[in-house]
Scaffold this motif. Structure first.
Motif, mmCIF file in Angstrom:
data_model
loop_
_atom_site.group_PDB
_atom_site.id
_atom_site.type_symbol
_atom_site.label_atom_id
_atom_site.label_comp_id
_atom_site.label_asym_id
_atom_site.label_seq_id
_atom_site.Cartn_x
_atom_site.Cartn_y
_atom_site.Cartn_z
ATOM 1 N N ALA A 141 3.806 -6.614 -6.751
ATOM 2 C CA ALA A 141 3.988 -7.605 -5.691
ATOM 3 C C ALA A 141 3.489 -7.082 -4.347
ATOM 4 C CB ALA A 141 5.463 -7.974 -5.589
ATOM 5 N N ALA A 142 3.214 -5.807 -4.268
ATOM 6 C CA ALA A 142 2.701 -5.231 -3.031
ATOM 7 C C ALA A 142 1.778 -4.076 -3.395
ATOM 8 C CB ALA A 142 3.847 -4.747 -2.145
ATOM 9 N N GLU A 143 1.094 -3.574 -2.412
ATOM 10 C CA GLU A 143 0.134 -2.490 -2.643
ATOM 11 C C GLU A 143 0.842 -1.239 -3.171
ATOM 12 O OE1 GLU A 143 -3.221 -2.703 -2.391
ATOM 13 O OE2 GLU A 143 -2.723 -4.818 -2.126
ATOM 14 N N ASN A 144 0.040 -0.405 -3.814
ATOM 15 C CA ASN A 144 0.531 0.913 -4.215
ATOM 16 C C ASN A 144 1.537 0.849 -5.363
ATOM 17 O OD1 ASN A 144 -0.283 3.443 -3.669
ATOM 18 N ND2 ASN A 144 0.772 3.655 -1.714
ATOM 19 N N GLY A 145 1.443 -0.225 -6.193
ATOM 20 C CA GLY A 145 2.223 -0.230 -7.428
ATOM 21 C C GLY A 145 3.654 -0.727 -7.334
ATOM 22 N N LEU A 146 3.978 -1.475 -6.259
ATOM 23 C CA LEU A 146 5.356 -1.958 -6.112
ATOM 24 C C LEU A 146 5.551 -3.287 -6.816
ATOM 25 C CD1 LEU A 146 6.871 -1.733 -2.540
ATOM 26 C CD2 LEU A 146 7.681 -0.690 -4.660
ATOM 27 N N PHE A 147 6.532 -3.366 -7.696
ATOM 28 C CA PHE A 147 6.925 -4.635 -8.304
ATOM 29 C C PHE A 147 8.025 -5.244 -7.446
ATOM 30 C CE2 PHE A 147 4.683 -2.300 -11.401
ATOM 31 C CZ PHE A 147 4.015 -3.239 -12.158
ATOM 32 N N ASP A 148 8.543 -6.405 -7.815
ATOM 33 C CA ASP A 148 9.623 -6.950 -6.994
ATOM 34 C C ASP A 148 10.789 -7.365 -7.869
ATOM 35 O OD1 ASP A 148 8.981 -9.402 -8.019
ATOM 36 O OD2 ASP A 148 8.291 -10.257 -6.123
ATOM 37 N N ARG A 149 11.761 -8.049 -7.260
ATOM 38 C CA ARG A 149 13.020 -8.362 -7.937
ATOM 39 C C ARG A 149 12.823 -9.168 -9.206
ATOM 40 N NH1 ARG A 149 14.140 -13.497 -5.498
ATOM 41 N NH2 ARG A 149 16.395 -13.354 -5.668
ATOM 42 N N ASP A 205 0.968 5.866 -8.865
ATOM 43 C CA ASP A 205 -0.337 6.165 -9.466
ATOM 44 C C ASP A 205 -0.737 7.620 -9.249
ATOM 45 O OD1 ASP A 205 -1.057 6.342 -6.817
ATOM 46 O OD2 ASP A 205 -2.362 4.569 -6.814
ATOM 47 N N GLY A 206 0.136 8.400 -8.647
ATOM 48 C CA GLY A 206 -0.159 9.812 -8.442
ATOM 49 C C GLY A 206 -0.814 10.093 -7.103
ATOM 50 N N GLY A 207 -1.090 9.023 -6.340
ATOM 51 C CA GLY A 207 -1.700 9.202 -5.015
ATOM 52 C C GLY A 207 -0.642 9.239 -3.930
ATOM 53 N N PRO A 242 14.086 1.822 10.347
ATOM 54 C CA PRO A 242 13.817 2.251 8.978
ATOM 55 C C PRO A 242 13.662 3.770 8.868
ATOM 56 C CG PRO A 242 11.999 0.922 9.857
ATOM 57 C CD PRO A 242 12.943 1.157 10.979
ATOM 58 N N THR A 243 13.787 4.259 7.637
ATOM 59 C CA THR A 243 13.524 5.659 7.322
ATOM 60 C C THR A 243 12.331 5.684 6.370
ATOM 61 O OG1 THR A 243 15.885 6.081 7.436
ATOM 62 C CG2 THR A 243 14.540 7.782 6.390
ATOM 63 N N SER A 244 11.358 6.533 6.629
ATOM 64 C CA SER A 244 10.169 6.596 5.766
ATOM 65 C C SER A 244 10.127 7.916 5.024
ATOM 66 C CB SER A 244 8.895 6.474 6.619
ATOM 67 O OG SER A 244 8.917 5.269 7.346
ATOM 68 N N TRP A 245 9.780 7.822 3.738
ATOM 69 C CA TRP A 245 9.603 9.015 2.899
ATOM 70 C C TRP A 245 8.143 9.045 2.449
ATOM 71 C CZ3 TRP A 245 13.886 10.984 4.222
ATOM 72 C CH2 TRP A 245 15.148 10.455 3.937
ATOM 73 N N SER A 246 7.451 10.132 2.675
ATOM 74 C CA SER A 246 6.094 10.256 2.140
ATOM 75 C C SER A 246 6.163 10.940 0.777
ATOM 76 C CB SER A 246 5.218 11.068 3.092
ATOM 77 O OG SER A 246 5.573 12.429 3.020
ATOM 78 N N VAL A 247 5.244 10.534 -0.102
ATOM 79 C CA VAL A 247 5.110 11.170 -1.411
ATOM 80 C C VAL A 247 3.708 11.743 -1.461
ATOM 81 C CG1 VAL A 247 5.161 10.809 -3.912
ATOM 82 C CG2 VAL A 247 6.620 9.415 -2.419
ATOM 83 N N ASP A 248 3.574 13.044 -1.728
ATOM 84 C CA ASP A 248 2.224 13.622 -1.807
ATOM 85 C C ASP A 248 1.751 13.675 -3.266
ATOM 86 O OD1 ASP A 248 3.387 15.823 -3.005
ATOM 87 O OD2 ASP A 248 3.187 17.145 -1.259
ATOM 88 N N GLU A 249 0.540 14.185 -3.488
ATOM 89 C CA GLU A 249 -0.030 14.168 -4.848
ATOM 90 C C GLU A 249 0.794 14.981 -5.833
ATOM 91 O OE1 GLU A 249 -2.269 14.317 -2.257
ATOM 92 O OE2 GLU A 249 -3.976 12.995 -2.761
ATOM 93 N N ALA A 250 1.545 15.953 -5.315
ATOM 94 C CA ALA A 250 2.381 16.768 -6.202
ATOM 95 C C ALA A 250 3.717 16.075 -6.495
ATOM 96 C CB ALA A 250 2.625 18.129 -5.559
ATOM 97 N N GLY A 251 3.943 14.906 -5.875
ATOM 98 C CA GLY A 251 5.197 14.187 -6.100
ATOM 99 C C GLY A 251 6.314 14.641 -5.177
#
Ligand SMILES: Nc1nc2c(c(=O)[nH]1)N[C@H]1C(S)=C(S)[C@@H](COP(=O)(O)O)O[C@H]1N2
Ligand SMILES: [Mo]
Length: 439
Positions: A16-24, A374-376, A423-432
């Motif tokens: 439902a959104a970019e980067n692999g997000l589904f929704d309710r 997606d690992g990115g 809001p609070t933001s969490w980044s995810v890097d290639e290593a997870g």
């Protein structure tokens, strides 16, 4: 060949959104469709029957149940973070490990605690609550007596005005959700509506406020406007079914659902009905909000709409690309949470999370949504709305209004500003690996 039914549902299940997000909707279309969408992302290994019989714990009788049970020894790391672990005599904060628990109620042993002078060791048979001041008849209540009144239970979060205060900092932090948001917890509280006791004492119409006082060494007190008292103030005696924990106010506390934690006086011993607020140190200084122009809010009663993602979050990293559930909590002083949006691309596109039933007003609401990583690189963020039309501001909005880490002139306190609900933001890097960032 994929099953046809699953294939057609799979079409409803495009992200439902970019980067692999589904929704309710992913939850409404049912397990089969979600499973189809997850094809190729199996979490589990092939099972071999003999693996079930080999384990030593299956070979002998287990431990008998004790009279009061603690979590498994393998959960020893699931603890509060405390600011003075060696018992140094000063104000103490204990923070809830939100990243290691789930659901909507905080276990009593993990509930946050803020105390200025420690928990007094109160003998419940000697403790008394006095209600006096602008009343027809001042009264003294023992615990025995209070236990005979009609009680009610309600769910409520308790949040310190200083919770999330590190997020006023202009620099992102190497911090967990526990460090950033550990000063809010949620419980089922059982007790007596304060109005029940005030019906007995009578209320002089001149009374516009109450002053509530604790019996800890500092005798801290706060003023509460009569409107809140008549609305939903409670003398709470039980916390998640058992007597209130020592740190949370045993044997009784004032509960003001949704309002600033500091006002919810623990170890309550006195309520005085008065015409004016007392302007105690906690209302005239400590919990005063200084605005960028130098003006201050006189009071900041409400803990406004907030949400944060608890999983994934720093230290709860991703092991490999594939499906994950994004999960977190949302809450508001002005009613039920009505909507939570989640982004996986730093706030550019959003998907609506599922809200777990039941959704109680002024209590934690758990939100969930499936995500295919997606690992990115990704940046996860949530924003909440409530049924009164209030919403969690963007970071830009709240900073424009309230400033960044504004300092009281002459103060050395790094973050005197409070009530951060951006809001609070969490980044995810290639290593997870998950880290706090500003997006
Ligand atoms: N008597 C008394 N009440 C108190 C305090 C205290 O130190 N003494 N701390 C206050 C503060 S600052 C907060 S944020 C809340 C925290 O409630 P909790 O410890 O149950 O989370 O209790 C409030 N009530
Ligand atoms: Mo607080």
């Amino acid at each position: 060949m994929p099953d046809k039914r699953a294939t057609s549902r799979w079409e409803d299940l495009q992200p439902a959104a970019e980067n692999g997000l589904f929704d309710r909707r992913a939850f409404f279309t049912g397990g089969a469709a979600l499973a189809a969408a997850m094809t190729g992302y199996s979490f589990s290994e092939a099972a071999r029957a003999q693996t079930l019989t080999d384990d030593p714990w299956s070979a002998a009788p287990g431990t008998p149940t004790g009279p009061y049970e603690s979590p498994s020894r393998f959960e020893n790391h699931v603890v509060r973070q405390i600011t003075n672990p060696n018992g140094e005599p000063r104000g103490q904060q204990s923070k809830t490990p939100h990243h290691l628990i789930d659901g909507t109620f905080t276990p009593n042993g993990l509930h946050s605690v803020i105390s200025r002078t420690g928990a007094p060791d109160i003998d419940p048979d000697r403790h008394q609550l006095v209600i006096h001041g602008l009343v027809r008849q001042p009264l003294r209540f023992t615990l025995d007596r209070l236990m005979r009144y009609p009680m009610e239970s309600r769910f409520a979060f308790v949040e310190c005005g200083g919770n999330s205060a590190p997020l006023w900092s202009p620099e992102a932090m190497d911090a967990t959700v526990q460090q950033l948001h550990g000063l809010v917890s949620c419980a089922e509280w059982t007790g007596i509506p304060l109005t029940t006791l005030l019906e007995e004492t009578g209320i002089d119409p001149a009374a516009k406020w109450i002053i509530a006082e604790g019996s800890d060494a500092l005798a801290p007190h706060r003023s509460v406007p009569m409107g809140k008292v008549l609305d939903d103030a409670m003398i709470a005696l039980f916390q998640n079914g058992e007597r209130i924990m020592p740190g949370n106010g045993y044997p009784m506390r004032l509960l003001l659902p949704g309002w600033e934690g500091n006002m919810q006086v623990k170890w309550l011993r006195r309520i005085e009905l008065v015409t004016q607020p007392s302007m105690s140190i906690y209302e005239a200084r400590t919990y005063t909000q200084i605005l960028p122009g130098g003006d201050a809010y006189k009071f900041h009663f409400l803990q406004e709409v907030k949400s944060f993602i608890t999983r994934p979050s720093p230290t709860v990293n991703l092991s490999e690309p594939g499906f994950y559930e994004i999960s977190g909590v949302a809450y508001s002083a002005t009613g039920r949470i009505s909507k939570v949006l989640v982004s996986a691309d730093g706030g550019q596109t959003w998907a609506e999370a599922a809200l777990q039933d039941p959704v109680h007003p002024k209590a934690f609401t758990r939100f969930r949504l499936p995500w295919r990583w997606d690992g990115g690189p990704a940046v996860l963020q949530s924003r909440a709305w409530d049924e009164s039309g209030n919403f969690q501001p963007t970071r830009e909005q709240i900073i424009a209004h309230r400033g960044v880490a504004s300092r009281v002139p002459g103060s050395t306190n790094a973050f005197p500003n409070q009530h951060y609900n951006g809001p609070t933001s969490w980044s995810v890097d290639e290593a997870g690996e998950v880290k706090h960032v500003y997006a």
